[in-house]
Design a protein around this motif. Structure first.
Motif, PDB file in Angstrom:
ATOM      1  N   GLU A 208       0.855  -1.044   0.072  1.00 46.38           N
ATOM      2  CA  GLU A 208      -0.027  -0.075  -0.199  1.00 46.38           C
ATOM      3  C   GLU A 208       0.876   1.436   0.084  1.00 46.38           C
ATOM      4  OE1 GLU A 208      -0.039  -2.484   2.142  1.00 46.38           O
ATOM      5  OE2 GLU A 208      -1.998  -3.725   1.484  1.00 46.38           O
ATOM      6  N   ALA A 209       2.123   1.229   0.591  1.00 48.87           N
ATOM      7  CA  ALA A 209       2.889   2.334   0.701  1.00 48.87           C
ATOM      8  C   ALA A 209       3.627   2.633  -0.431  1.00 48.87           C
ATOM      9  CB  ALA A 209       3.794   2.036   1.828  1.00 48.87           C
ATOM     10  N   GLU A 211       2.267   1.697  -3.374  1.00 49.94           N
ATOM     11  CA  GLU A 211       1.240   1.963  -4.516  1.00 49.94           C
ATOM     12  C   GLU A 211       1.179   3.658  -4.167  1.00 49.94           C
ATOM     13  OE1 GLU A 211      -1.893  -0.283  -3.366  1.00 49.94           O
ATOM     14  OE2 GLU A 211      -1.675  -1.815  -5.019  1.00 49.94           O
ATOM     15  N   ALA A 212       0.834   4.179  -2.982  1.00 55.45           N
ATOM     16  CA  ALA A 212       0.721   5.433  -2.816  1.00 55.45           C
ATOM     17  C   ALA A 212       1.962   6.332  -3.400  1.00 55.45           C
ATOM     18  CB  ALA A 212       0.550   5.733  -1.311  1.00 55.45           C
ATOM     19  N   TYR A 213       3.250   6.021  -3.098  1.00 54.62           N
ATOM     20  CA  TYR A 213       4.476   6.788  -3.429  1.00 54.62           C
ATOM     21  C   TYR A 213       4.336   6.749  -4.968  1.00 54.62           C
ATOM     22  CZ  TYR A 213       8.848   9.219  -2.678  1.00 54.62           C
ATOM     23  OH  TYR A 213       9.660   9.893  -2.941  1.00 54.62           O
ATOM     24  N   ALA A 215       2.002   7.223  -7.086  1.00 56.35           N
ATOM     25  CA  ALA A 215       1.164   7.969  -7.327  1.00 56.35           C
ATOM     26  C   ALA A 215       1.885   9.619  -7.325  1.00 56.35           C
ATOM     27  CB  ALA A 215       0.045   8.043  -6.631  1.00 56.35           C
ATOM     28  N   ARG A 216       2.396   9.761  -6.217  1.00 53.54           N
ATOM     29  CA  ARG A 216       3.410  10.938  -5.910  1.00 53.54           C
ATOM     30  C   ARG A 216       4.358  11.218  -6.894  1.00 53.54           C
ATOM     31  NH1 ARG A 216       4.766  15.390  -3.570  1.00 53.54           N
ATOM     32  NH2 ARG A 216       6.541  15.951  -2.818  1.00 53.54           N
ATOM     33  N   THR A 253       3.603  -4.208  -8.515  1.00 53.67           N
ATOM     34  CA  THR A 253       3.064  -2.956  -8.255  1.00 53.67           C
ATOM     35  C   THR A 253       3.811  -1.647  -9.016  1.00 53.67           C
ATOM     36  OG1 THR A 253       2.823  -3.536  -5.740  1.00 53.67           O
ATOM     37  CG2 THR A 253       2.868  -1.468  -6.275  1.00 53.67           C
ATOM     38  N   GLY A 257       1.550   0.258 -11.543  1.00 50.54           N
ATOM     39  CA  GLY A 257       1.354   1.611 -11.316  1.00 50.54           C
ATOM     40  C   GLY A 257       1.947   2.378 -12.505  1.00 50.54           C
TER      41      GLY A 257
END
Length: 302
Positions: A208-209, A211-213, A215-216, A253, A257
């Motif tokens: 999850e971390a 995936e979020a990073y 996006a950034r 991922t 991504g």
């Protein structure tokens, strides 16, 4: 042992690398009309040879590259400018190479004026000239992770100016060569819009971390390709099985991504840095004797 290991690998169904140089089209890389997905591993650094090149012997490199090619790897990332013969060896095995000027080793020189001393600049120019135009060349990396403390001491703009001038020097020798800088989260604030593609080393142990990073990082990259220039896990502090499982989801991922490619850190546990063999980290897909770990098969599948 190396010859025996090579013969134990099952050959992958890899098409020969196209002669066309890598180019950027939007968020991805292409070779001619074909999209180029970078399936990479990092390689080195190793104990310097008598010429000062930080690579194993030609026979060892040839055996390593053969194993990589048989394991669905198509790109090798090295941390210093390689001798021409290493690029020739990569071409024979249908591999591309991401080479580096390793500016992080010299960054203290730019405290005054944001540029390299004349000798360092000449050495960089000579190194780029040796690699320019080689068909196995994927791209040039100006450097790898200039320490955050050094960036704060020198000042962000000073570092950005230096990287910009180095980019322009590379382009003067190889106008069609792609150029990047390998950044990491601690200095993600560096503003480098001139780079052809964006590379980050990211070590996150939760899906999850990551995936979020990602996006950034896509926000930072904008309309340029984004590549994970290092992902991995130390099998000594965790386990070989956990390393294999983690690399599997890290790679999936990254590609899910929207990344143009990813490099596993690293190919082998053999590692030399700071004047000595490093034996307390084991990030390799293969051990020092080149026997495969479980991670190799999971990475190949991913």
């Amino acid at each position: 042992m190396l010859v025996q290991t090579v013969s134990s690998y099952t050959a992958a169904s890899l098409a020969p690398a196209e002669a066309a140089r890598a180019m950027v089209r939007g968020k991805f890389l292409y070779a001619g009309a074909q999209k180029l997905w970078v399936h990479g591993v990092t390689y080195g650094t190793f104990r310097p040879d008598p010429n000062g090149d930080e690579y194993p012997s030609r026979s060892v490199v040839d055996a390593d590259f053969a194993c990589m090619a048989a394991s669905s790897v198509n790109t090798v990332r090295v941390y210093t400018m390689p001798p021409r013969w290493l690029l020739d060896c990569a071409e024979r095995h249908a591999l591309r190479v991401m080479v580096s000027l390793a500016v992080e080793r010299y960054v203290g020189f730019i405290a005054d004026g944001g540029q390299w001393p004349a000798k360092v600049d000449r050495d960089f120019s000579d190194a780029v000239s040796r690699c320019a135009g080689h068909p196995a060349l994927l791209c040039y990396a100006i450097g790898n992770e200039i320490p955050a403390s050094m960036v704060r001491w020198l000042g962000r703009k000073q570092v950005e100016r230096c990287l910009r001038r180095t980019y322009e020097m590379i382009k003067s020798h190889d106008p069609d060569g792609l150029v990047t800088y390998v950044n990491y989260p601690s200095t993600e604030y560096l503003h480098l819009p001139f780079l052809d593609l964006v590379c980050f080393n990211v070590y996150l142990e939760r899906r999850e971390a990551l995936e979020a990073y990602l996006a950034r990082l896509h926000n930072i990259a904008g309309d340029r390709p984004l590549m994970m220039s290092e992902v991995g896990l130390d099998s000594m502090r965790h386990s070989e099985d956990k390393q294999a499982r983690t690399l599997d989801w890290q790679l999936r991922t990254a590609f899910n991504g929207g990344c143009a490619g990813a490099f596993v850190y690293s190919w082998t546990d053999e590692w030399y840095r700071g004047g000595e063999e490093v034996r307390d980290w084991t990030f390799g897909l293969v051990r020092r004797d080149r026997s495969p770990k479980p991670a190799l098969w999971r990475v190949r599948s991913a």
